[in-house]
Design a protein around this motif. Structure first.
Motif, PDB file in Angstrom:
ATOM      1  N   UNK A  37     -40.545  35.613  19.500  1.00  0.00           N
ATOM      2  CA  UNK A  37     -40.641  36.915  18.774  1.00  0.00           C
ATOM      3  C   UNK A  37     -42.179  37.219  18.974  1.00  0.00           C
ATOM      4  N   UNK A  38     -42.832  36.139  18.809  1.00  0.00           N
ATOM      5  CA  UNK A  38     -44.403  36.109  18.443  1.00  0.00           C
ATOM      6  C   UNK A  38     -44.919  36.801  19.778  1.00  0.00           C
ATOM      7  N   UNK A  39     -44.367  36.363  20.833  1.00  0.00           N
ATOM      8  CA  UNK A  39     -44.898  36.822  22.149  1.00  0.00           C
ATOM      9  C   UNK A  39     -44.666  38.212  22.346  1.00  0.00           C
ATOM     10  N   UNK A  40     -43.428  38.817  21.946  1.00  0.00           N
ATOM     11  CA  UNK A  40     -42.959  40.057  22.252  1.00  0.00           C
ATOM     12  C   UNK A  40     -43.950  40.970  21.128  1.00  0.00           C
ATOM     13  N   UNK A  41     -43.982  40.757  20.115  1.00  0.00           N
ATOM     14  CA  UNK A  41     -44.848  41.414  19.156  1.00  0.00           C
ATOM     15  C   UNK A  41     -46.661  41.555  19.578  1.00  0.00           C
ATOM     16  N   UNK A  42     -46.928  40.371  20.052  1.00  0.00           N
ATOM     17  CA  UNK A  42     -48.212  40.318  20.573  1.00  0.00           C
ATOM     18  C   UNK A  42     -48.422  41.016  21.940  1.00  0.00           C
ATOM     19  N   UNK A  43     -47.433  41.268  22.676  1.00  0.00           N
ATOM     20  CA  UNK A  43     -47.660  41.818  24.048  1.00  0.00           C
ATOM     21  C   UNK A  43     -47.412  43.440  23.556  1.00  0.00           C
ATOM     22  N   UNK A  44     -46.587  43.740  22.882  1.00  0.00           N
ATOM     23  CA  UNK A  44     -46.558  45.042  22.283  1.00  0.00           C
ATOM     24  C   UNK A  44     -47.718  45.701  21.828  1.00  0.00           C
ATOM     25  N   UNK A  45     -48.622  45.039  21.137  1.00  0.00           N
ATOM     26  CA  UNK A  45     -49.748  45.441  20.541  1.00  0.00           C
ATOM     27  C   UNK A  45     -50.841  45.478  21.600  1.00  0.00           C
ATOM     28  N   UNK A  46     -50.919  44.463  22.266  1.00  0.00           N
ATOM     29  CA  UNK A  46     -51.853  44.241  23.365  1.00  0.00           C
ATOM     30  C   UNK A  46     -51.494  45.589  24.203  1.00  0.00           C
ATOM     31  N   UNK A  47     -50.401  45.811  24.748  1.00  0.00           N
ATOM     32  CA  UNK A  47     -50.038  46.937  25.837  1.00  0.00           C
ATOM     33  C   UNK A  47     -50.358  48.344  25.254  1.00  0.00           C
ATOM     34  N   UNK A  48     -50.290  48.473  23.784  1.00  0.00           N
ATOM     35  CA  UNK A  48     -50.714  49.905  23.406  1.00  0.00           C
ATOM     36  C   UNK A  48     -52.180  50.083  23.565  1.00  0.00           C
ATOM     37  N   UNK A  49     -53.165  48.762  23.525  1.00  0.00           N
ATOM     38  CA  UNK A  49     -54.644  49.033  23.406  1.00  0.00           C
ATOM     39  C   UNK A  49     -55.026  48.979  24.820  1.00  0.00           C
ATOM     40  N   UNK A  50     -54.309  48.772  26.044  1.00  0.00           N
ATOM     41  CA  UNK A  50     -54.888  48.333  27.151  1.00  0.00           C
ATOM     42  C   UNK A  50     -54.834  49.752  27.886  1.00  0.00           C
ATOM     43  N   UNK A  51     -55.552  49.746  29.071  1.00  0.00           N
ATOM     44  CA  UNK A  51     -55.580  50.805  29.898  1.00  0.00           C
ATOM     45  C   UNK A  51     -54.471  50.712  30.891  1.00  0.00           C
ATOM     46  N   UNK A  52     -53.728  51.654  31.518  1.00  0.00           N
ATOM     47  CA  UNK A  52     -52.651  51.761  32.620  1.00  0.00           C
ATOM     48  C   UNK A  52     -52.851  50.831  33.894  1.00  0.00           C
ATOM     49  N   UNK A  53     -54.577  50.507  34.368  1.00  0.00           N
ATOM     50  CA  UNK A  53     -54.491  49.489  35.331  1.00  0.00           C
ATOM     51  C   UNK A  53     -54.486  48.543  35.046  1.00  0.00           C
ATOM     52  N   UNK A  54     -54.798  47.955  33.619  1.00  0.00           N
ATOM     53  CA  UNK A  54     -54.750  46.491  33.258  1.00  0.00           C
ATOM     54  C   UNK A  54     -53.335  46.367  32.930  1.00  0.00           C
ATOM     55  N   UNK A  55     -52.304  47.102  32.639  1.00  0.00           N
ATOM     56  CA  UNK A  55     -51.083  46.926  32.313  1.00  0.00           C
ATOM     57  C   UNK A  55     -50.291  46.605  33.635  1.00  0.00           C
ATOM     58  N   UNK A  56     -50.583  47.306  34.689  1.00  0.00           N
ATOM     59  CA  UNK A  56     -50.231  47.473  36.069  1.00  0.00           C
ATOM     60  C   UNK A  56     -50.451  45.917  36.637  1.00  0.00           C
ATOM     61  N   UNK A  57     -51.797  45.481  36.364  1.00  0.00           N
ATOM     62  CA  UNK A  57     -52.227  44.338  37.006  1.00  0.00           C
ATOM     63  C   UNK A  57     -51.259  43.321  36.272  1.00  0.00           C
ATOM     64  N   UNK A  58     -51.164  43.092  35.063  1.00  0.00           N
ATOM     65  CA  UNK A  58     -50.486  42.098  34.439  1.00  0.00           C
ATOM     66  C   UNK A  58     -48.988  42.003  34.833  1.00  0.00           C
ATOM     67  N   UNK A  59     -48.398  43.558  35.015  1.00  0.00           N
ATOM     68  CA  UNK A  59     -46.897  43.317  35.198  1.00  0.00           C
ATOM     69  C   UNK A  59     -46.733  42.932  36.904  1.00  0.00           C
ATOM     70  N   UNK A  60     -47.834  43.409  37.715  1.00  0.00           N
ATOM     71  CA  UNK A  60     -47.784  42.891  38.900  1.00  0.00           C
ATOM     72  C   UNK A  60     -47.711  41.116  38.967  1.00  0.00           C
ATOM     73  N   UNK A  61     -48.743  40.906  38.143  1.00  0.00           N
ATOM     74  CA  UNK A  61     -48.762  39.165  38.220  1.00  0.00           C
ATOM     75  C   UNK A  61     -47.446  38.473  37.621  1.00  0.00           C
ATOM     76  N   UNK A  62     -46.679  38.984  36.868  1.00  0.00           N
ATOM     77  CA  UNK A  62     -45.435  38.594  36.515  1.00  0.00           C
ATOM     78  C   UNK A  62     -44.202  38.901  37.361  1.00  0.00           C
ATOM     79  N   UNK A  63     -44.169  40.023  38.163  1.00  0.00           N
ATOM     80  CA  UNK A  63     -43.084  40.225  38.906  1.00  0.00           C
ATOM     81  C   UNK A  63     -43.169  40.270  40.264  1.00  0.00           C
ATOM     82  N   UNK A  64     -44.337  40.174  40.775  1.00  0.00           N
ATOM     83  CA  UNK A  64     -44.495  40.284  42.041  1.00  0.00           C
ATOM     84  C   UNK A  64     -45.086  38.682  42.468  1.00  0.00           C
ATOM     85  N   UNK A  65     -44.753  38.315  43.665  1.00  0.00           N
ATOM     86  CA  UNK A  65     -45.206  37.109  44.325  1.00  0.00           C
ATOM     87  C   UNK A  65     -45.826  36.892  45.569  1.00  0.00           C
TER      88      UNK A  65
END
Length: 125
Positions: A37-65
């Motif tokens: 739950x800590x991770x979920x809340x933290x990530x939601x807060x960070x996502x709201x503050x970050x730029x789309x390209x930063x969110x895309x980069x993070x999502x790519x690192x998590x789901x692409x290989x």
């Protein structure tokens, strides 16, 4: 980068391949395995503050290989970009893709891949 009110992102696939091979866990990722739950809340807060390209980069690192094919990774990248509300995606590749790879990406993403420069793919989402 923004063009005429549209969100246009440049994604450096070469940098992604280097970063995905040396990805290390962050404090938040490690702590999230203990207290999800800590991770979920933290990530939601960070996502709201970050730029789309930063969110895309993070999502790519998590789901692409780097162990998956370039075509599969690029189809995933398109879906991630669409989820982030990105209208144009410019992907800088380390090398040119052949026509079969381009056809695979177009068929799976249902988008037209435009190659305006050598080793650069342009997609309008």
């Amino acid at each position: 980068m923004k063009h005429q009110g549209k969100i246009c992102i440049e994604f450096d696939y070469t940098s992604f391949l280097g970063a995905s091979g040396s990805k290390k866990w962050t404090f938040v990722e490690a702590f999230s395995t203990i207290a999800p739950i800590f991770g979920l809340l933290w990530k939601q807060n960070i996502a709201e503050l970050s730029k789309p390209e930063d969110r895309l980069w993070e999502a790519a690192l998590k789901s692409m290989s780097s162990r998956q094919s370039d075509e599969s990774n690029l189809v995933k990248l398109v879906k991630l970009a669409q989820h982030e509300g990105i209208q144009e995606l410019r992907v800088v590749m380390p090398y040119s893709l052949d026509s079969e790879q381009i056809e695979y990406i177009e068929a799976r993403s249902q988008l037209k891949v435009d190659i305006t420069e050598q080793d650069v793919l342009n997609l309008k989402l």
